[in-house]
Design a protein around this motif. Structure first.
Motif, PDB file in Angstrom:
ATOM      1  N   MET A  80       0.912  -1.179   0.094  1.00  0.00           N
ATOM      2  CA  MET A  80       0.234   0.012  -0.048  1.00  0.00           C
ATOM      3  C   MET A  80       0.814   1.273  -0.275  1.00  0.00           C
ATOM      4  O   MET A  80       0.589   2.107  -0.544  1.00  0.00           O
ATOM      5  N   LEU A  81       1.946   1.105   0.557  1.00  0.00           N
ATOM      6  CA  LEU A  81       2.755   2.424   0.802  1.00  0.00           C
ATOM      7  C   LEU A  81       3.376   2.688  -0.862  1.00  0.00           C
ATOM      8  O   LEU A  81       3.718   3.832  -1.119  1.00  0.00           O
ATOM      9  N   SER A  82       3.509   1.662  -1.541  1.00  0.00           N
ATOM     10  CA  SER A  82       3.913   2.047  -2.928  1.00  0.00           C
ATOM     11  C   SER A  82       3.013   2.932  -3.588  1.00  0.00           C
ATOM     12  O   SER A  82       3.436   3.394  -4.808  1.00  0.00           O
ATOM     13  N   CYS A  83       1.789   2.921  -3.245  1.00  0.00           N
ATOM     14  CA  CYS A  83       0.752   3.863  -4.092  1.00  0.00           C
ATOM     15  C   CYS A  83       0.477   4.991  -2.943  1.00  0.00           C
ATOM     16  O   CYS A  83      -0.767   5.525  -3.138  1.00  0.00           O
ATOM     17  N   PHE A  98       8.444  -2.828  -3.016  1.00  0.00           N
ATOM     18  CA  PHE A  98       9.579  -2.344  -3.326  1.00  0.00           C
ATOM     19  C   PHE A  98       9.669  -2.333  -5.063  1.00  0.00           C
ATOM     20  O   PHE A  98       9.989  -1.129  -5.447  1.00  0.00           O
ATOM     21  N   MET A  99       9.030  -3.187  -5.692  1.00  0.00           N
ATOM     22  CA  MET A  99       9.201  -2.842  -7.258  1.00  0.00           C
ATOM     23  C   MET A  99       8.199  -1.778  -7.570  1.00  0.00           C
ATOM     24  O   MET A  99       8.575  -1.046  -8.365  1.00  0.00           O
ATOM     25  N   ALA A 100       6.983  -1.826  -7.080  1.00  0.00           N
ATOM     26  CA  ALA A 100       5.885  -0.818  -7.618  1.00  0.00           C
ATOM     27  C   ALA A 100       6.355   0.473  -7.184  1.00  0.00           C
ATOM     28  O   ALA A 100       6.368   1.261  -7.876  1.00  0.00           O
ATOM     29  N   GLY A 101       6.852   0.789  -5.944  1.00  0.00           N
ATOM     30  CA  GLY A 101       7.430   1.892  -5.569  1.00  0.00           C
ATOM     31  C   GLY A 101       8.726   2.283  -6.117  1.00  0.00           C
ATOM     32  O   GLY A 101       8.656   3.694  -6.810  1.00  0.00           O
TER      33      GLY A 101
END
Length: 418
Positions: A122-125, A160-163
């Motif tokens: 969720m933090l990556s979004c 990690f990947m999305a962020g």
């Protein structure tokens, strides 16, 4: 209840009901069938492997955890065979992340592992979480549910990947540093390296080298150099053996071209070389994607699906990487909103990729492995939309250069929508 994908609201209501009823029933069943009435170590499935690995690492046996040729021979002090699974090749970096879990009891460690993974995703979004329904979306995504059921590590990797992908243009150093943590699963992290190289993003590449070097150094200091030598010498053989011996449920859980061909009875060598051919095509697609400079959410989602099709050894829970990428694309374009101008085919194609973890096992078990086709359909849709937008932008640029249009191009609804 949920306003993120209103076109497909019924799916979430159904899954929410199944979770509310099914999870307590599952826990109660484990409780009743346990010999000690307190041992819930079957909950989380594969998480038992991570937990046992953390315990052994604390006891100084980390090199044995990453030496997969010795796994069957590793025993505890009472001579009991540990619950090691030959197929789950644990990298030393993953061992670093699970190490703190040794301080907890099994259920406490499992809940911490699951909670940290969901929060990381969720933090990556961050900044795009539209309403109170966002946490429900991330928890009830099919890949999330499967990851939680098996207790795998993909949610942490997805964060990690999305962020990292999201920050590539705005903060390349931070993006590279985050993408370096993809060493949790090197078979996926390799594609992140390819993407950064394709973009010729030197700053991001340096960030990846820094974080990757930091992770290798810390693991070497904590566990000793043998942990890496054991991993490097035994992991390729273990992975190849898993592919060669895969059958039954193991194949059904792999939504790859290789798995589909094996389920259909194609010989191992032909299936393997076919998958390698798909991987080569995937690398070419990634190079093309990261030469594009616009529609980052579309590009990153296409990258995620390409990786899922290209990597030879992925399982359904690895599709959790697509969840934040799909969320960001959906919020940006509104493709899943009621009244959207986007075609229902496009929304259905992407939602089909979203449902692959649910569909893959059932269809493969009945000799109709359609998971790769669903992901390929979604990828082709995204590539067509990206190509159409590039054509539109070239037309605007040509008009400007010829003096027919002196103002900047305006993003119309047709260009904003997929």
């Amino acid at each position: 209840m949920l306003r993120i994908f209103p076109r497909f609201r019924a799916y979430y209501h159904l899954v929410f009901l199944l979770v509310v009823v099914g999870v307590p029933l599952y826990v109660w069943t484990l409780w009743q069938t346990s010999e000690s009435m307190m041992d819930l170590s079957s909950f989380g499935g594969d998480f038992a492997f991570f937990y046992d690995s953390a315990k052994k690492a604390v006891m100084g046996a980390a090199p044995f955890v990453t030496d997969f040729s010795q796994m069957p021979a590793v025993r505890d002090g009472q001579g009991e065979i540990l619950r090691f699974y030959q197929g789950w090749v644990l990298s030393p970096v993953t061992l670093l992340f699970v190490l703190p879990l040794a301080a907890f009891g099994y259920m406490g460690a499992y809940l911490a592992w699951a909670g940290v993974g969901i929060v990381a995703t969720m933090l990556s979004c961050a900044g795009k979480l539209r309403d109170g329904g966002a946490p429900i979306f991330f928890v009830l995504a099919p890949a999330t549910l499967m990851t939680l059921f098996f207790g795998q590590s993909t949610l942490l990797l997805a964060g990690f990947m999305a962020g990292g992908l999201r920050l590539l243009e705005r903060a390349p150093a931070t993006a590279g540093f985050l993408l370096g943590f993809a060493l949790i699963k090197p078979e996926i992290g390799l594609f992140a390296v390819i993407a950064v190289i394709a973009q010729r993003n030197v700053i991001a590449l340096c960030g990846m080298i820094v974080s990757g070097g930091l992770l290798v150094s810390v693991t070497t200091v904590l566990f000793g150099a043998p942990v890496w030598s054991a991993y490097m010498s035994s992991a390729p053989t273990a992975l190849y053996s898993l592919l060669e011996q895969a059958q039954g449920m193991t194949l059904y859980l792999m939504p790859s071209v290789f798995s589909a061909l094996r389920v259909l009875g194609v010989p191992f060598e032909i299936a393997l070389y076919s998958q390698l051919g798909v991987s080569v095509l995937g690398v070419l697609v990634i190079f093309w994607l990261y030469k594009q400079t616009r529609r980052f959410e579309l590009r990153n989602l296409a990258f995620g699906i390409t990786v899922m099709l290209s990597a030879p050894l992925l399982f359904c829970w690895d599709l959790a990487i697509l969840t934040p990428l799909l969320y960001l694309y959906g919020v940006k374009t509104g493709i899943f909103e009621e009244g959207s101008e986007a075609s229902f085919f496009g929304a259905s194609a992407l939602f089909g990729a979203f449902l692959v973890p649910v569909i893959a096992v059932g269809t493969a078990a009945h000799f109709a492995p359609i998971a790769p086709l669903l992901m390929l359909t979604a990828l082709l849709y995204l590539l067509v939309r990206l190509r159409e937008e590039e054509i539109l932008r070239k037309r605007w640029s040509k008009r400007q250069s010829s003096g027919q249009e002196r103002s900047e191009p305006v993003m119309t609804k047709d260009m904003a929508r997929p």
